[in-house]
Enzyme design. Sequence first.
Site, mmCIF file in Angstrom:
data_model
loop_
_atom_site.group_PDB
_atom_site.id
_atom_site.type_symbol
_atom_site.label_atom_id
_atom_site.label_comp_id
_atom_site.label_asym_id
_atom_site.label_seq_id
_atom_site.Cartn_x
_atom_site.Cartn_y
_atom_site.Cartn_z
ATOM 1 N N TRP A 1 0.762 -1.226 -0.201
ATOM 2 C CA TRP A 1 -0.019 0.049 -0.080
ATOM 3 C C TRP A 1 0.811 1.207 0.095
ATOM 4 O O TRP A 1 0.300 2.137 -0.175
ATOM 5 C CB TRP A 1 -0.858 -0.018 1.156
ATOM 6 C CG TRP A 1 -0.160 -0.511 2.450
ATOM 7 C CD1 TRP A 1 -0.207 -1.745 3.092
ATOM 8 C CD2 TRP A 1 0.865 0.316 3.520
ATOM 9 N NE1 TRP A 1 0.774 -1.682 4.117
ATOM 10 C CE2 TRP A 1 1.022 -0.572 4.370
ATOM 11 C CE3 TRP A 1 1.193 1.465 3.412
ATOM 12 C CZ2 TRP A 1 1.868 0.061 5.261
ATOM 13 C CZ3 TRP A 1 1.983 2.024 4.368
ATOM 14 C CH2 TRP A 1 2.564 1.119 5.308
ATOM 15 N N ASN A 2 2.146 1.153 0.288
ATOM 16 C CA ASN A 2 2.875 2.415 0.421
ATOM 17 C C ASN A 2 3.276 3.254 -0.657
ATOM 18 O O ASN A 2 3.140 4.626 -0.602
ATOM 19 C CB ASN A 2 4.147 2.251 1.359
ATOM 20 C CG ASN A 2 4.975 1.148 0.588
ATOM 21 O OD1 ASN A 2 4.739 0.336 -0.218
ATOM 22 N ND2 ASN A 2 6.414 1.183 0.962
ATOM 23 N N GLY B 1 6.382 -6.552 -0.607
ATOM 24 C CA GLY B 1 5.672 -6.704 0.495
ATOM 25 C C GLY B 1 6.523 -7.194 1.768
ATOM 26 O O GLY B 1 7.844 -7.152 1.654
ATOM 27 N N GLU C 1 11.531 -3.972 11.435
ATOM 28 C CA GLU C 1 11.220 -2.868 10.581
ATOM 29 C C GLU C 1 10.235 -1.944 11.258
ATOM 30 O O GLU C 1 9.209 -2.453 11.700
ATOM 31 C CB GLU C 1 10.659 -3.667 9.396
ATOM 32 C CG GLU C 1 10.627 -2.329 8.089
ATOM 33 C CD GLU C 1 10.085 -3.132 6.750
ATOM 34 O OE1 GLU C 1 9.562 -4.024 6.852
ATOM 35 O OE2 GLU C 1 10.423 -2.350 5.800
ATOM 36 N N CYS D 1 10.347 1.189 2.084
ATOM 37 C CA CYS D 1 11.257 -0.020 2.540
ATOM 38 C C CYS D 1 12.440 0.482 2.328
ATOM 39 O O CYS D 1 13.400 -0.146 2.843
ATOM 40 C CB CYS D 1 11.060 -0.971 1.286
ATOM 41 S SG CYS D 1 11.050 -0.406 -0.176
ATOM 42 N N PRO E 1 -3.847 -5.561 -5.699
ATOM 43 C CA PRO E 1 -3.330 -4.507 -4.900
ATOM 44 C C PRO E 1 -3.518 -5.031 -3.368
ATOM 45 O O PRO E 1 -4.182 -5.855 -3.034
ATOM 46 C CB PRO E 1 -4.143 -3.430 -5.446
ATOM 47 C CG PRO E 1 -5.059 -3.989 -5.900
ATOM 48 C CD PRO E 1 -5.042 -5.314 -6.372
ATOM 49 N N GLU F 1 10.464 -8.505 -3.618
ATOM 50 C CA GLU F 1 10.959 -7.318 -2.943
ATOM 51 C C GLU F 1 10.411 -7.044 -1.622
ATOM 52 O O GLU F 1 9.239 -6.549 -1.173
ATOM 53 C CB GLU F 1 10.433 -6.098 -3.944
ATOM 54 C CG GLU F 1 11.297 -6.188 -5.138
ATOM 55 C CD GLU F 1 12.861 -5.969 -5.213
ATOM 56 O OE1 GLU F 1 13.290 -5.280 -4.303
ATOM 57 O OE2 GLU F 1 13.144 -6.472 -6.148
HETATM 58 P P1 NDP Z 1 2.206 -7.534 3.152
HETATM 59 O O1 NDP Z 1 3.230 -8.504 3.076
HETATM 60 O O2 NDP Z 1 1.193 -7.237 4.496
HETATM 61 O O3 NDP Z 1 1.398 -7.315 1.913
HETATM 62 C C1 NDP Z 1 1.904 -7.241 0.533
HETATM 63 C C2 NDP Z 1 0.841 -7.776 -0.332
HETATM 64 O O4 NDP Z 1 0.536 -9.268 -0.217
HETATM 65 C C3 NDP Z 1 -0.624 -7.253 -0.085
HETATM 66 O O5 NDP Z 1 -1.192 -7.091 -1.292
HETATM 67 C C4 NDP Z 1 -1.375 -8.368 0.721
HETATM 68 O O6 NDP Z 1 -2.966 -8.189 0.577
HETATM 69 C C5 NDP Z 1 -0.642 -9.611 -0.088
HETATM 70 N N1 NDP Z 1 -0.881 -10.922 0.698
HETATM 71 C C6 NDP Z 1 -0.949 -10.954 2.057
HETATM 72 N N2 NDP Z 1 -0.984 -12.331 2.431
HETATM 73 C C7 NDP Z 1 -0.868 -13.199 1.300
HETATM 74 C C8 NDP Z 1 -0.560 -14.371 1.036
HETATM 75 N N3 NDP Z 1 -0.568 -15.271 1.892
HETATM 76 N N4 NDP Z 1 -0.566 -14.774 -0.322
HETATM 77 C C9 NDP Z 1 -0.594 -13.785 -1.436
HETATM 78 N N5 NDP Z 1 -0.721 -12.470 -0.825
HETATM 79 C C10 NDP Z 1 -0.636 -12.108 0.278
HETATM 80 O O7 NDP Z 1 3.002 -6.023 3.165
HETATM 81 P P2 NDP Z 1 2.410 -4.481 3.258
HETATM 82 O O8 NDP Z 1 1.077 -4.396 2.365
HETATM 83 O O9 NDP Z 1 1.811 -4.278 4.714
HETATM 84 O O10 NDP Z 1 3.640 -3.552 3.062
HETATM 85 C C11 NDP Z 1 4.784 -3.178 3.459
HETATM 86 C C12 NDP Z 1 5.778 -4.125 3.562
HETATM 87 O O11 NDP Z 1 6.289 -4.116 1.975
HETATM 88 C C13 NDP Z 1 7.114 -3.499 4.367
HETATM 89 O O12 NDP Z 1 7.858 -4.640 4.885
HETATM 90 C C14 NDP Z 1 7.970 -2.924 3.142
HETATM 91 O O13 NDP Z 1 9.328 -2.854 3.767
HETATM 92 C C15 NDP Z 1 7.631 -3.937 1.924
HETATM 93 N N6 NDP Z 1 7.994 -3.033 1.001
HETATM 94 C C16 NDP Z 1 9.150 -3.550 0.313
HETATM 95 C C17 NDP Z 1 9.511 -2.963 -0.952
HETATM 96 C C18 NDP Z 1 10.672 -3.124 -1.688
HETATM 97 O O14 NDP Z 1 10.939 -2.765 -2.923
HETATM 98 N N7 NDP Z 1 11.528 -4.250 -1.433
HETATM 99 C C19 NDP Z 1 8.897 -1.566 -1.547
HETATM 100 C C20 NDP Z 1 7.749 -1.387 -0.758
HETATM 101 C C21 NDP Z 1 7.304 -2.095 0.483
HETATM 102 P P3 NDP Z 1 -3.743 -7.457 1.874
HETATM 103 O O15 NDP Z 1 -3.072 -6.204 1.773
HETATM 104 O O16 NDP Z 1 -4.882 -7.631 1.412
HETATM 105 O O17 NDP Z 1 -2.958 -8.296 3.068
#
Ligand code: NDP
Length: 504
Positions: free
Chosen positions: A136-137, A211, A365, A267, A161, A233
Amino acid sequence: MATHIEVHCPANGQFVRSVPITPADEVRAIVDRARVAQVAWGAKSVGERAQFLRKVRAVVLARQDDIVECLVRQNGKPRTEGLIHEVMEHLELLTYFAEEGERILEPQPIAAHLLVHRHSYIHFKARGVLGVIAPWNFPFTIPFGAVAMGLLAGNAIVVKPSEFTPLVADLGREIYLQAGLDPDLLQIVHGYGDVGAALIDGGIDMLEFTGSVATGRKVAAMCGERLIPCVTELGGKAPALVLADAPLERTANAVTWGGLANAGQVCASIERLLVDDAIYEKFVPVLVEKVKALRLGDAMLNAEFDVGPLVNERQLDIVERLVNDAVSKGAVVAVGGKRVAGPGFFFEPTVLLNCTVEMDILTKETFGPVIPVMRVVGEDAMIAEANRSSLGLLAYVFTRRTAHGRKLAERIRAGTVMVNDVLASHAMAETPWAGVKNSGIGCVHSDEGLRHMCEARHVNYDVLPWLSKELWWFPYHSRHQALFRRSLGGLFGRGVDRLKRIVA
Ligand code: NDP
């Protein structure tokens, strides 16, 4: 079971809209539709697909205000950040890949070493259907960066998303369709983790996941089961090393922005500030003054402010818990340190001094507007501290001696180390964005990232078509064996080195 996601603005709690959830058992049919549409798209030349990216660029430019408005309502980020981090970054990515796509995906010849009478090249063909699971960020630039690159590579895309930012994904798709894309080539599935899991299970040919580390492990395991390539990522805990000779003003400005932009929900945010003992007393007061001057705000009410809200209550709780843990173990709050009474999920921009590795704030984090500061004696100790984390996405070094900064940068285990700057390399589409250690596998952006969205297929062909057989084919003869034995020394022994020297 919920059938809709209710979207609320994190800055004021106001209801924005509800979005229907895609039933998990419908995801496979969506992927199937994408696969059918991909055949004609994949058959187009890279040049034609690059031309499409230019059309998207024109629509993004024309609709920049819509994008920013949508981001503000759903994510609460300041308009400037919507414009710079998301709109401008996407325009730059579209431009780089539209201009360079044909070069990047050109077949690549491979010079033969031993079998010089056979020639080889690699050519790049779309994988098929690319699944994109996004956080979401940066709800526009992250998923739609993958969309633009994936389409250029010839794939169809299905995006899942974050549940917190579904409207941005819908608007992004609308923009791509407005530029003339077949609707089946870019589809969005909405929902929670189960919908993300259904996407991986739905027959996709590759996954790009951004994520958390915890979810990254789960999705990588699912991809492993299905033998689907998967780019992850994941999280970051970026250290910033402020060396004894760091320029005070630039470093303090950079650290303030690098730690607190997007309310620290990046991130690549500075999450560990390591300040050399020799500059600590001069540097810290300058930093604290800059952080004190930041203005919190709600973009729906305030024309000018610097830091928006956190995305949700859960994130606010995490930040509060980490700050309280640090304070209970001896950290000193120089500025900020607490949540702001509602409405909205605001936390004060915070600087914590006297931080030590026993505090969770230096190991977990935070993803919030907090800069934890550690006083460190000497560069070797700084490098050791920087490398202590299990994460390795970004790191930063501040010094007046850029050449020296580069040497230190090479000693830090992180996917990217920036010298005298912060965050900005994500906007450089030509450079790889990739974590090491638990920050992920594979890279996005860059020529390598685009090629990885393709199957790299090898063709090997003959340049001596009149040869009726190779010496090592059947039937085997003892005279061939003797010949091979004699040749091995010439090919791989001292003879070959002598020959190379003569040729050189
Ligand atoms: P999450 O890991 O909670 O979620 C990421 C995505 O995965 C969401 O769309 C989520 O859906 C989905 N998801 C959750 N559970 C599952 C599953 N079991 N199977 C498949 N998909 C799933 O991360 P956040 O959205 O909270 O994002 C923050 C994180 O992202 C931080 O740790 C940050 O560091 C990282 N990040 C990394 C970046 C990089 O480039 N390395 C860039 C930006 C962020 P839902 O939201 O509906 O749960």
